[in-house]
Scaffold this active site. Structure first.
Site, short mmCIF file in Angstrom:
data_model
loop_
_atom_site.label_atom_id
_atom_site.label_comp_id
_atom_site.label_asym_id
_atom_site.label_seq_id
_atom_site.Cartn_x
_atom_site.Cartn_y
_atom_site.Cartn_z
N GLY A 6 4.97 6.15 -2.74
CA GLY A 6 4.88 6.20 -1.28
C GLY A 6 5.52 4.95 -0.67
CG ASP A 32 -3.72 15.02 -8.11
OD1 ASP A 32 -4.62 14.42 -7.48
OD2 ASP A 32 -3.19 16.07 -7.72
CE1 TYR A 121 -4.86 9.71 7.06
CE2 TYR A 121 -5.37 8.77 9.21
CZ TYR A 121 -4.82 8.64 7.95
OH TYR A 121 -4.25 7.46 7.57
N1 NAP Z 1 1.79 5.89 7.13
C1 NAP Z 1 1.06 5.41 8.13
O1 NAP Z 1 1.49 5.43 9.28
C2 NAP Z 1 -0.30 4.82 7.88
C3 NAP Z 1 -1.09 4.39 8.96
C4 NAP Z 1 -2.34 3.81 8.72
C5 NAP Z 1 -2.79 3.69 7.42
N2 NAP Z 1 -2.01 4.13 6.39
C6 NAP Z 1 -2.52 4.00 5.03
O2 NAP Z 1 -1.64 3.14 4.30
C7 NAP Z 1 -1.60 3.56 2.94
C8 NAP Z 1 -0.16 3.76 2.50
O3 NAP Z 1 0.45 4.78 3.27
P1 NAP Z 1 2.00 5.16 3.11
O4 NAP Z 1 2.61 5.05 4.45
O5 NAP Z 1 2.60 4.42 1.98
O6 NAP Z 1 1.87 6.69 2.74
P2 NAP Z 1 2.96 7.68 2.08
O7 NAP Z 1 4.33 7.11 2.20
O8 NAP Z 1 2.64 9.03 2.63
O9 NAP Z 1 2.56 7.62 0.54
C9 NAP Z 1 1.38 8.20 0.05
C10 NAP Z 1 1.62 8.52 -1.40
O10 NAP Z 1 0.41 9.08 -1.92
C11 NAP Z 1 0.78 10.14 -2.77
N3 NAP Z 1 -0.33 11.06 -2.98
C12 NAP Z 1 -0.83 11.99 -2.12
N4 NAP Z 1 -1.83 12.66 -2.70
C13 NAP Z 1 -1.97 12.14 -3.95
C14 NAP Z 1 -2.82 12.43 -5.03
N5 NAP Z 1 -3.76 13.39 -4.95
N6 NAP Z 1 -2.69 11.70 -6.17
C15 NAP Z 1 -1.75 10.73 -6.28
N7 NAP Z 1 -0.91 10.42 -5.29
C16 NAP Z 1 -1.02 11.12 -4.13
C17 NAP Z 1 1.94 10.79 -2.06
O11 NAP Z 1 2.66 11.60 -2.97
P3 NAP Z 1 3.43 12.93 -2.43
O12 NAP Z 1 4.61 12.38 -1.67
O13 NAP Z 1 3.77 13.64 -3.68
O14 NAP Z 1 2.47 13.65 -1.54
C18 NAP Z 1 2.73 9.56 -1.62
O15 NAP Z 1 3.60 9.11 -2.64
C19 NAP Z 1 -2.47 4.82 2.85
O16 NAP Z 1 -3.77 4.47 2.47
C20 NAP Z 1 -2.50 5.31 4.28
O17 NAP Z 1 -3.63 6.11 4.57
C21 NAP Z 1 -0.77 4.67 6.60
#
Ligand code: NAP
Length: 291
Positions: A6, A32, A121
Site C-alpha cells: 500500500g 491476508d 469505515y
Molecule cells: N489513505 C488515506 O487517505 C488514509 C486516511 C487516514 C488513515 N489512513 C490509514 O493509513 C494506513 C495506510 O493507508 P494507505 O493509504 O497506505 O492505504 P492503501 O494504499 O489503500 O494500502 C492498504 C493496503 O492494505 C492491503 N490490504 C487490504 N486488505 C488486506 C488484507 N485483508 N490483508 C492484507 N492486506 C490487505 C491493500 O491491498 P489491496 O491493494 O490488495 O487491497 C493495500 O496494499 C491505513 O491504516 C489507513 O486506514 C489512510
C-alpha cells in the site's frame, strides 16, 4: 510488515531498509491479515521485534454497503495481529484515522479528544484501535489523515492527488468540497515519523498528520498549481455533493504530542506536495530510487 504494497507500506519498507533494519514485508497476496493462522505462521517464522500493520480496508463509501468486510480487515484482523504479537512478544504499530472523530471540533484534534465515528469505515478503524489496546499493553497507534504517496501510482485506489490529475485530464469541470477540512499527509514523512516514534520506544496513541489544516477544495487548488494545470475547479459542499458515508467536516490532526517529544515538525504542505511531484516524476520516468 503487513500491507507492504500500500501507499504507506512501501514507504515503511523503504525507510526501514534505509535505516539498515532487517525487514520482511508481506502484501495481501503473501498474508491476508483476516486469516489468523496465516498471521500466526508468518510471525512465528520471522519472530520480529516490531510488527507494522499498514494493511487496511480504506473504501469509506463502499464500507456502507459492506460493513462486514471493513470490520473484518480494520477491526477483527487487528485482533489477529495483536494476539500474534503477544505470542512472539513483539511491539505492534498500527495505523488509524482522523475519521474516528465527528468533526465538531474547532481546533486540530489532539490524541485525548473524545472519539465519535460517523460511519462503517470509521467504526471499524476505531474497533482496530480498541483491539490493539485490549490485547497489548504497549501498542503504538498512529492516527493519520488523507494519505498520499507515490505508492498510490501503482494501486487501483490511488490517492486524492492522482484522482485530481485524472479528473483534470478528462477536461470536465471538477467539483470539490470546500466545507471539509483535513490534514493531507505525505506517506514517506508519515513512515519516517512513525519509525522515529518506534525508535524512541513510544506506545499509546499519536497523531501524525500533514500539519496543515486545509479544505479539500483548497488542496485541489494547490495540487493544480504545483502541477501547472488550470482545469475548471468549482467549490461544492456536503449538501450538494452527497456521499453514502457521513464524514467529519473538520478532521485536522494536531501533531503537538509528537513534536513535544522532539520529532521534526512536518514541512509546509506546499513543500510536501512538491516532494510528491518530484518522486512522482521519478516513478513515471522509471528512474531508480536512490537509497
Ligand atoms: N489513505 C488515506 O487517505 C488514509 C486516511 C487516514 C488513515 N489512513 C490509514 O493509513 C494506513 C495506510 O493507508 P494507505 O493509504 O497506505 O492505504 P492503501 O494504499 O489503500 O494500502 C492498504 C493496503 O492494505 C492491503 N490490504 C487490504 N486488505 C488486506 C488484507 N485483508 N490483508 C492484507 N492486506 C490487505 C491493500 O491491498 P489491496 O491493494 O490488495 O487491497 C493495500 O496494499 C491505513 O491504516 C489507513 O486506514 C489512510
Amino acid at each position: 510488515m503487513f500491507g507492504a504494497s500500500g501507499q504507506l507500506g512501501v514507504e515503511l519498507v523503504r525507510e526501514l531498509k534505509a535505516r539498515r533494519y532487517a525487514v520482511q514485508g508481506w502484501d495481501r497476496a503473501a498474508v491476508d491479515i483476516t486469516d489468523a493462522a496465516a498471521v500466526e505462521n508468518a510471525l512465528a517464522q520471522y519472530d520480529p521485534q516490531v510488527v507494522f500493520n499498514a494493511a487496511a480496508y480504506n473504501q469509506v463509501d463502499v464500507a456502507e454497503r459492506e460493513p462486514q468486510s471493513a470490520f473484518a480487515v480494520n477491526g477483527l484482523a487487528v485482533r489477529n495481529l495483536a494476539m500474534g504479537c503477544r505470542q512472539v512478544d513483539a511491539t505492534l504499530v498500527h495505523f488509524s484515522t482522523d475519521y474516528v472523530f465527528d468533526g465538531t471540533a474547532r481546533h486540530p484534534y489532539a490524541e485525548d479528544d473524545p472519539t465519535h465515528p460517523l460511519g462503517a469505515y470509521a467504526v471499524s478503524k476505531l474497533a482496530g484501535e480498541l483491539y490493539a489496546q485490549a490485547y497489548l499493553d504497549r501498542a503504538l497507534i498512529v492516527r493519520t489523515s488523507g494519505v498520499y504517496g507515490p505508492g498510490g501510482l501503482a494501486t487501483a485506489r490511488g490517492n486524492f492527488v492522482e484522482l485530481m490529475l485524472r479528473l483534470a485530464a478528462s477536461r470536465n469541470p471538477i467539483r470539490v468540497v470546500e466545507d471539509h477540512v483535513a490534514s493531507p499527509t505525505f506517506a514517506p514523512l508519515l513512515a519516517s515519523r512513525t519509525i522515529d516514534l518506534v525508535g524512541k520506544g513510544q506506545s499509546g496513541v499519536f497523531h501524525v498528520g500533514g500539519g496543515t489544516p486545509i479544505s479539500w477544495f483548497q488542496f485541489a487548488k494547490m495540487i493544480f498549481e504545483a502541477a501547472g494545470l488550470q482545469p475548471m475547479l468549482l467549490a461544492t459542499n456536503e449538501r450538494e455533493y452527497r456521499t453514502p458515508a457521513r464524514r467529519p467536516k473538520y478532521s485536522a490532526l494536531s501533531n503537538g504530542k509528537m513534536e513535544r517529544l522532539g520529532l521534526d515538525p512536518m514541512p509546509p504542505l506546499r513543500q510536501a506536495l512538491s516532494l510528491y511531484f518530484a518522486e512522482r516524476d521519478r516513478v513515471v520516468s522509471g528512474t531508480p530510487a536512490a537509497l
